[in-house]
Enzyme design. Structure first.
Site, mmCIF file in Angstrom:
data_model
loop_
_atom_site.group_PDB
_atom_site.id
_atom_site.type_symbol
_atom_site.label_atom_id
_atom_site.label_comp_id
_atom_site.label_asym_id
_atom_site.label_seq_id
_atom_site.Cartn_x
_atom_site.Cartn_y
_atom_site.Cartn_z
ATOM 1 C CB VAL A 139 -0.849 0.070 1.178
ATOM 2 C CG1 VAL A 139 -1.634 1.418 1.281
ATOM 3 C CG2 VAL A 139 -1.970 -1.052 1.087
ATOM 4 C CB ALA A 142 0.061 1.462 -4.572
ATOM 5 C CD GLU A 143 -2.647 5.162 -1.197
ATOM 6 O OE1 GLU A 143 -2.504 6.325 -1.515
ATOM 7 O OE2 GLU A 143 -3.682 4.513 -1.361
ATOM 8 C CB SER A 144 3.642 7.810 -0.639
ATOM 9 O OG SER A 144 4.302 6.679 0.339
ATOM 10 C CE1 TYR A 228 -3.573 2.543 -4.033
ATOM 11 C CE2 TYR A 228 -5.631 0.996 -3.143
ATOM 12 C CZ TYR A 228 -4.393 1.694 -2.657
ATOM 13 O OH TYR A 228 -4.107 1.845 -1.731
#
Length: 239
Positions: A139, A142-144, A228
């Protein structure tokens, strides 16, 4: 909850359905009238072919067609109504798009040297909230992309890209602090998994909000959300 707003929406929907029913009946009446003219029902040769008699025949056939349509003798109106209603409902409520089977070549595996402090925070968060370490890492990737100072155009910030309202509700005082961000993000993810009983659905809710997941009864048909979920699962499988 805005009850008055819901009532207004329902009234509008009912009004639109009534208009659709009338439109279907009108179409059936036109069809029946054409059929009556073809069959020459309502015509009387003794009356001749004057303009007046032609108007009379047309009025008679039109009235008879409308009467037959009102009594649904042929069922054409119901058939048209059901077909149009189904088409409109499908347009308003797009089909739920399930994730496409993951192509293992879609994404590059993340093999990076994480700082020891981030590894330790993820480990502690995993133990505390019962979420697999590699899912948390996936996560974050993928997020940052492991940038603790990352800020999205929508205002999500930090390693796990917490929205201001979410961060506040989880007691975060500094969204750029890796400890607070990872602990809060993992708790949020854990709550979503517990609520939805599914990791893919939880990931979809993390991206698009739990309201949208429940609204569509599955992964919302948003391109960003579908991609996502695929991305995080791909990272998870390769971690």
């Amino acid at each position: 909850m805005n009850v008055e707003g819901i009532g207004t929406i329902n009234q509008n929907n009912n009004h639109n359905l009534e208009k659709l029913k009338q439109l279907s009946k009108d179409f059936e009446a036109i069809f029946i009238e054409m059929m009556l003219k073809t069959m020459k029902i309502g015509e009387d040769s003794t009356l001749g072919n004057s303009a007046e008699n032609s108007i009379y025949r047309s009025m008679y056939q039109n009235a008879l067609a409308n009467k037959l349509a009102d009594t649904s003798s042929f069922g054409i109106a119901n058939l048209i109504f059901n077909s149009l209603k189904k088409a409109i409902e499908e347009t308003k409520s797009p089909k739920i798009q399930q994730p496409i089977p993951l192509n293992q070549n879609n994404y590059i595996p993340f093999k990076i040297n994480l700082p020891k402090d981030i590894k330790e925070i993820v480990k502690q968060a995993s133990l505390m909230f019962k979420v697999p370490e590699k899912l948390i890492l996936s996560v974050i990737k993928a997020e940052s992309n492991f940038n603790p100072k990352a800020v999205s155009p929508k205002g999500a910030a930090g390693l796990m890209q917490l929205m201001p309202q979410t961060a506040q509700s989880l007691g975060v005082t500094n969204v750029f602090d890796p400890i607070q961000n990872i602990m809060a993000g993992t708790k949020y993810l854990s709550d979503l998994i517990a609520n939805l009983k599914s990791i893919p659905l939880a990931l979809a809710a993390y991206n698009a909000g739990i309201g949208n997941v429940k609204k569509f009864n599955g992964i919302p048909p948003f391109k960003e959300t579908v991609q996502y979920v695929q991305k995080v699962i791909s990272y998870y499988e390769k971690a």
